[in-house]
Write an enzyme that holds these catalytic residues in place. Sequence first.
Site, short mmCIF file in Angstrom:
data_model
loop_
_atom_site.label_atom_id
_atom_site.label_comp_id
_atom_site.label_asym_id
_atom_site.label_seq_id
_atom_site.Cartn_x
_atom_site.Cartn_y
_atom_site.Cartn_z
N GLY A 290 -7.17 62.74 -44.29
CA GLY A 290 -5.95 62.09 -43.81
C GLY A 290 -6.11 61.49 -42.43
O GLY A 290 -7.16 60.95 -42.06
N SER A 291 -5.06 61.60 -41.63
CA SER A 291 -5.02 60.92 -40.34
C SER A 291 -6.00 61.45 -39.31
O SER A 291 -6.18 60.83 -38.25
CB SER A 291 -3.60 60.99 -39.76
OG SER A 291 -2.70 60.26 -40.57
#
Length: 576
Positions: A290-291
């Site tokens: 993810g981020s």
Amino acid sequence: MKLQGALYPWRFRIVVALLALMVGAIAWRIVDLQVLDQGFLKGQGDARSVRHIPIPAHRGLMTDRHGEPLAVSTPVTTLWANPREMQSAQARWPELAEALGQDPAGLHQRLKDQAEREFMYLVRGLTPEQGQRVLDMEIPGVYAHEEFRRFYPAGEVAAHVVGFTDIDDHGREGMELAYNEWLAGVPGKRQVLKDRRGRLIKDVQVVKNAKAGKALALSLDLRLQYLAHRELRNALLEFGAKAGSLVVLDVKTGEVLAMVNQPTYNPNNRRNLQPAAMRNRAMTDLFEPGSTMKPISMSAALETGRWKPSDLVEVWPGSLRIGRYTIRDVSRTEGRELSLTGILINSSNVGMSKVAFDIGGAAIHEVMRKIGFGQDTGLGFPGERVGNLPTHREWRQAETATLSYGYGLSVTAVQLAHAYGALANDGRLVPMSLTRVDHKPEGVEVVSPQVAKTLQGMLQEVIEAPRGVFRAQVPGYHVAGKSGTARKASTDSRGYQENAYRSMFAGFGPMSDPRIAIAVVIDEPSKSGYYGGLVSAPVFSRVMSGALRLMNVAPDNLPPEDVKTADADKSKGGRI
């Protein structure tokens, strides 16, 4: 001799001569064996009475980096029986079963089933005192020999790294398996005399001394290991999570200072052990990061020289349509445009995607490859997985965008910590190690020092800016990091599961001279939220705070009045 009436007298003479030769040969062999070649009969006698008994050798001591024991070998007694010999003492079998703590009927059946054999185990791994109490009963056919059993003082806290041995003292998991040949000792040999029933008559001599295994010092700091274990366990209880992993890495040497997983197990008592609890999730479980990948993608943009942290990217209205797919920002951003630093602070998928479109997916892929994703870490840990870093001949917009904000690839918690360690180490990636490193390795430059230092400042803003991840702040220290939240992929169908997330946070500190990097991964939090900044960031903060203090790292973010007090104490010889 003259034979009267014999038709062939020479036949009789031949038979007599042959008999005489045979008697002479036998007489000569008797003299030879008894007088000249005495070693033959002695050897035959020894072959029927002399035996060589192995002398057990204990495994080498396994310690943490400061010499605290993580795995030690202790002597134990193993009781065995000669079932054939024990048939004459059946009246004492119930007494033996009671002393062993076994079911009398079960022991009786075992001895009956193996009545024609001369060996069977009664019980293994007794303390010497327990074993001696049974031997003092003097039950015919019951014997003992010494073995060694592994004991793990840290128990479940270091179980996934240390591993364990089987009943024969062979490594089966973790570092016990990875360094089995190094830790295993070489058994010795003792010569004894036994009678035809196998009973010991005389201990003759030691033919070969046992050689103990070599000691192994791991890179773990047991103090940090306990700290990380406690904080991760508490976070799982607080948020009702399914599992979790936490890795603490020395960014200068590549040493793993702590590695913990939940759920865990006690290697000293494995009777009710669940296979899932044995998994070292930090090294075997793959996930989409993810981020937490956005800083890596941002470093690729900065490396091109076309982008600066202050450059603006339009992110309004918070969504971006690419063919059949729509990219959305989870949180509302500040205005229509964001700087590159603002993209990291607000974790904007739209902004990151637009930057990625400009530099191309190949540039992002190259930085991720150089920083270690999709490759073996070199730790040599059994069962470690390398993850997956996809490559494409032609990078389309959808593939470029998803890679830039951490989807479409899979990593481990160890790889994530290693990558952030490289950013903290001014762009140099040093080899990871689970054993203590005495000399600082050189490492390889994977990101230019200028870009790495710029990114360090941007990630510090991610935590300290007004809209930053304030829960990751560490009192007294400047730290940097990035949160991430990723939906879990479905295992039985394409796409993603509903309401199933991984919450992540990765960072490093202190910013005056980064020393350690930490990666936190919490699987499926089910209470009070699931965002990485809410669930994993506080764990990072508490572990980083405790680690820096345990390592005596001077604070770099004290209020002015505290700095003056600290300087005064230092001038007087006090400790900060």
